[in-house]
Scaffold this active site. Structure first.
Site, PDB file in Angstrom:
ATOM      1  N   VAL A 117       0.832  -1.205   0.000  1.00  0.00           N
ATOM      2  CA  VAL A 117       0.000   0.000   0.000  1.00  0.00           C
ATOM      3  C   VAL A 117       0.868   1.257   0.000  1.00  0.00           C
ATOM      4  O   VAL A 117       0.578   2.231  -0.695  1.00  0.00           O
ATOM      5  CB  VAL A 117      -0.941  -0.002   1.222  1.00  0.00           C
ATOM      6  CG1 VAL A 117      -1.744   1.294   1.292  1.00  0.00           C
ATOM      7  CG2 VAL A 117      -1.868  -1.203   1.177  1.00  0.00           C
ATOM      8  N   GLU A 118       1.935   1.233   0.784  1.00  0.00           N
ATOM      9  CA  GLU A 118       2.734   2.430   0.991  1.00  0.00           C
ATOM     10  C   GLU A 118       3.650   2.764  -0.179  1.00  0.00           C
ATOM     11  O   GLU A 118       3.723   3.914  -0.604  1.00  0.00           O
ATOM     12  CB  GLU A 118       3.580   2.274   2.262  1.00  0.00           C
ATOM     13  CG  GLU A 118       2.785   2.352   3.562  1.00  0.00           C
ATOM     14  CD  GLU A 118       2.289   3.750   3.848  1.00  0.00           C
ATOM     15  OE1 GLU A 118       2.763   4.699   3.203  1.00  0.00           O
ATOM     16  OE2 GLU A 118       1.413   3.904   4.717  1.00  0.00           O
ATOM     17  N   SER A 119       4.388   1.795  -0.673  1.00  0.00           N
ATOM     18  CA  SER A 119       5.468   2.096  -1.611  1.00  0.00           C
ATOM     19  C   SER A 119       5.540   1.137  -2.786  1.00  0.00           C
ATOM     20  O   SER A 119       6.491   1.211  -3.568  1.00  0.00           O
ATOM     21  CB  SER A 119       6.811   2.035  -0.863  1.00  0.00           C
ATOM     22  OG  SER A 119       7.042   0.727  -0.361  1.00  0.00           O
TER      23      SER A 119
END
Length: 398
Positions: A139-141
């Site tokens: 989700v983040e990176s």
């Protein structure tokens, strides 16, 4: 549902109160902006290799069963999932449908996850956390440890500078701890557990919301929800749009990985063992030297150590240097073997304080260019403790 965790103190910080005060001051809002908006919507997605339950003949033994059912990183991850029984929330279903309709990022993201997935699953599993937490980097990176957002967040776990500082992720000349996968993973899991325990009675969904938007934002939303007669759990809060979708995305990704056959997706095989090993850093150790001693390429080492902006691990910054797992024993053996000073005839030289490349070349009876060529050096900068290979001409002349 509330998910309880054990209190974990963050090592090296003055106090929990100081840390929380610093973290409450701003929000994380940390999804990487290295992807354009459409890619960010499609990127956090993964699929998994098919798995079938096979009926074993009754005469086979336990060890035979183990041999027939090899574990990989994905099957181990699935075994640690804890949030797969209630996926009927509309926001989760919306993201499942979205990911199923946008499979073109699967190969790219899962290949980027290859070096890190098994090790991160181990860390999450060791803390007793839901396995879904290991998928936060999707989700983040999109599992890119060099990802940076336009807001200033960086790394696999997308820490903002202030949050990283509060969690002990050092930033110094030539080093950014937010890009250090080992250090930032520990900090991220500490952060999630700390906030769940401190503010949310162990509710990890609320802690994940705070990881994305900041505890101050989530706490205000909870107060507003409770005052309106709502439950005050994650699903009853009115939060910024990105945070409203944060937990649903994570659960949707995990649902697809948990049942890949249903969603007709496939992941590359990833072994259930870390792809890298950690080498303690006791002296300055450059990637060029580590590559030469280990037999790994400099490119491989650079990809595993993105925090080293200047190509050198210093003991005061990076605690470990990551190397391919199959090269670790070779590097360790060569690092601990005493290298010889000038004139000992062993073919190596340990750089001392005050040494220069020209002085070493003069004492060894070779040219500076020969030493550079033998060691893959492009300049004249040396570090005390650095091990230099001596050119064969110098060894033969003794």
């Amino acid at each position: 549902m509330t998910y309880h965790t054990k209190r974990r103190m963050l090592i090296g910080l003055a106090s929990t109160t100081t840390l929380l005060g610093s973290l409450l001051a701003g929000s994380v809002y940390s999804q990487a902006a290295t992807l354009n908006p459409e890619q960010r919507q499609n990127a956090p997605f993964a699929a998994t290799s098919t798995h079938q339950t096979r009926q074993l003949p009754t005469e086979q033994h336990f060890w035979d069963a183990l041999a027939l059912e090899p574990r990989d990183a994905w099957s181990r991850l699935r075994a640690s999932f804890q949030w797969q029984e209630s996926l009927d929330e509309p926001r989760v279903q919306q993201w499942i449908d979205h990911y199923r309709a946008s499979p073109h990022n699967i190969v790219e993201i899962t290949e980027r996850a290859r070096p890190w997935l098994a090790w991160i699953v181990e860390q999450v599993e060791a803390r007793g956390l839901p396995g879904e937490i290991a998928l936060i980097p999707f989700v983040e990176s999109s599992f890119d440890p060099t990802a940076r957002s336009h807001r200033g967040a960086a790394g696999l776990w997308q820490f903002m500078p202030g949050t990283g500082d509060a969690l002990g992720l050092r930033r110094a000349r030539g080093y950014d701890g937010r890009l250090d996968v080992v250090a930032s993973t520990g900090a991220a899991l500490d952060y999630i557990e700390l906030q769940a325990d401190q503010w949310y009675e162990g509710d990890l969904e609320l802690s994940l919301a705070a990881y994305n938007a900041g505890a101050g934002t989530v706490n205000r939303a909870r107060r507003n929800a409770v005052s309106s007669g709502k439950a005050g759990d994650y699903w009853s809060l009115s939060l910024p749009r990105e945070t409203m979708n944060y937990v649903p995305k994570l659960k949707a990704i995990a649902a697809i990985i948990d049942d890949p056959d249903q969603y007709r997706v496939a992941l590359p095989d990833i072994e259930d063992a870390p792809a890298f090993a950690k080498i303690p850093v006791h002296r300055p150790l450059g990637l060029d030297e580590a590559a030469r001693l280990s037999g790994a390429s400099r490119g491989e080492l650079a990809e595993l150590n993105p925090a080293l902006g200047n190509g050198t691990a210093h003991p005061g910054q990076a605690r470990v240097l990551l190397v391919p797992a199959d090269r670790a024993d070779t590097l360790m053996a060569r690092l601990v073997t005493p290298s010889s000073p000038a004139g000992s005839g062993e073919g190596t030289y340990v750089v001392q304080n005050g040494d220069s490349l020209s002085a070493i070349a003069s004492r060894q009876g070779v040219s500076v260019s020969q030493i550079r060529q033998a060691n893959g050096l492009s300049g004249d900068v040396l570090q005390p403790g650095q091990v230099l290979d001596l050119p064969r001409e110098s060894i033969a002349s003794r």
